[in-house]
Design an enzyme around this catalytic site. Structure first.
Site, PDB file in Angstrom:
ATOM      1  N   CYS A  92      10.073  13.498  -6.570  1.00 17.16           N
ATOM      2  CA  CYS A  92      10.045  12.061  -7.090  1.00 17.16           C
ATOM      3  C   CYS A  92       9.405  11.220  -6.073  1.00 17.16           C
ATOM      4  CB  CYS A  92      11.510  11.808  -7.493  1.00 17.16           C
ATOM      5  SG  CYS A  92      11.728   9.983  -7.540  1.00 17.16           S
ATOM      6  N   CYS A  97       0.926  -1.287   0.104  1.00 10.22           N
ATOM      7  CA  CYS A  97       0.015   0.108   0.126  1.00 10.22           C
ATOM      8  C   CYS A  97       0.744   1.310   0.201  1.00 10.22           C
ATOM      9  CB  CYS A  97      -0.987  -0.061   1.193  1.00 10.22           C
ATOM     10  SG  CYS A  97      -1.601   1.667   1.930  1.00 10.22           S
ATOM     11  N   CYS A 129      11.635   8.399  -4.950  1.00 11.37           N
ATOM     12  CA  CYS A 129      12.692   8.805  -4.104  1.00 11.37           C
ATOM     13  C   CYS A 129      12.064   8.890  -2.633  1.00 11.37           C
ATOM     14  CB  CYS A 129      13.089  10.288  -4.350  1.00 11.37           C
ATOM     15  SG  CYS A 129      13.856  10.318  -6.139  1.00 11.37           S
TER      16      CYS A 129
END
Length: 358
Positions: A171, A52, A174
């Protein structure tokens, strides 16, 4: 080089100040749920699924919450993996992830948490429900932040093995990597020759372009022997990074930063120690001299380990054949106590090396 860390903005501040102490969140299962919950303390429980995305985003906040309430005896912060323990999640009406519920002291009737999923909001909720007055734990990050000013000094240092993450603040991948990367840095923070660092490639585009970075996150490894850099193509789970460092840097750490049973063992001394152990008292002196000669050839961290070998061998000659076994037992008892990480490293190294003499 002193590993001073300054973490630049990367999403929300709370997301990036990540606790490495995930053990402060109690892992709940079908077997232990009702032994821990509904007893003599209130409990906040996160029902989650490993895949999730929202759960992954919550993870560093929730771990920070666990660290903050670690010493609060009247409150438990727990979590349940609903993929593994479906019956527990079904019993408490969980249909989406993450679901966060509060269980009052002595009760298995939960109250659903509907607030914001930040450490601050969760702490306020738990303090209100549990009658506590806990403040958010401030945990400094261990990832070394690189800039244009310190990049060459850190990365091109031929005495260090350096892993660099080139990231962009916007990002998503990231952001998902951030809590794992912080745990990697924490696991290796006591390894003087290993550096886990990152660079905001959006802010320092010239540096990113210089090293061929075109996507995020990009991970590059700069070992002592190759400061041109090598692409890191391994997995991005904690164990993947740990295995990589242990193979490439000669370290022996696990994901929690603890030394493994292989730490401190020097292959070039193994045969000499075997000879030493079975030799007579008179023969031991001659073999000890050979061990000394071999230790003088060692460099870096292995030179430090060699000194422990010499001390162990000398003590075995002076105190008899049972010395190694008795000292290992003493160190084992010490390691079971609450000691500093530095002391734990010291005792583990001694115990591992003594095991070759036992």
């Amino acid at each position: 080089m002193v590993k001073s860390q300054i973490w630049f903005a990367f999403g929300t501040l709370a997301l990036l100040i990540v606790s490495a102490f995930a053990d402060d969140v109690v892992v709940l299962t079908e077997e232990n749920f009702e032994k821990e919950i509904g007893q003599n303390r209130g409990a906040l429980v996160e029902f989650y699924a490993p895949w999730c995305g929202h759960c992954k985003k919550l993870a560093p906040e929730y771990e920070n919450l666990g660290a903050s309430f670690k010493k609060a005896k009247s409150v438990l912060i727990g979590k349940v993996d609903c993929d593994e323990h479906k019956s527990v999640c079904s019993k408490y009406g969980v249909s989406g992830y993450p679901t966060i519920q509060w269980f009052p002291k002595g009760s298995l009737e939960p109250k659903k948490y509907e607030g914001q999923r930040t450490a601050e909001s969760l702490t306020e909720f738990v303090n209100t429900e549990g009658g506590t007055n806990v403040k958010i734990a401030t945990i400094p990050p261990n990832v070394l932040v690189l800039t244009a000013d310190n990049f060459d000094e850190v990365v091109l240092d031929e005495t260090k093995d350096v892993l660099v993450e080139f990231y962009a603040p916007w990002c998503g991948h990231c952001k998902n990597l951030a809590p794992i990367y912080e745990k990697v840095a924490t696991a290796y923070k006591f390894e003087q020759d290993v550096v886990v660092a990152n660079l905001d490639a959006d802010k320092y585009k010239d540096l990113a372009e210089k090293y061929g970075v075109s996507g995020y996150p990009t991970l590059k490894f700069y070992p002592k022997s190759n400061k041109a850099g090598e692409d890191y193509d391994g997995g991005r789970d904690l164990d993947d990074f740990v295995n990589f460092f242990n193979e490439k840097c000669g370290t022996s750490r696990d994901g929690k930063g603890q030394l493994t049973s292989k730490a401190g063992i020097v292959a070039s001394l193994e045969d000499l120690v075997k000879e030493f152990v079975i030799a007579s008292n008179d023969e031991k002196k001659a073999i000890f001299s050979r061990i000394e000669e071999e230790v003088e050839k060692l460099k870096g961290s292995t030179a430090r380990y060699g000194k422990i070998y010499l001390k162990a061998a000398k003590s075995c000659m002076e105190k008899g054949t049972d010395y190694a076994k008795n000292e290992m037992e003493r160190l084992r008892r010490m390691l079971e106590k609450s000691i500093s990480p530095a002391k734990a490293d010291e005792f583990t190294l001694k115990k591992n090396i003594l095991s070759t003499f036992a």
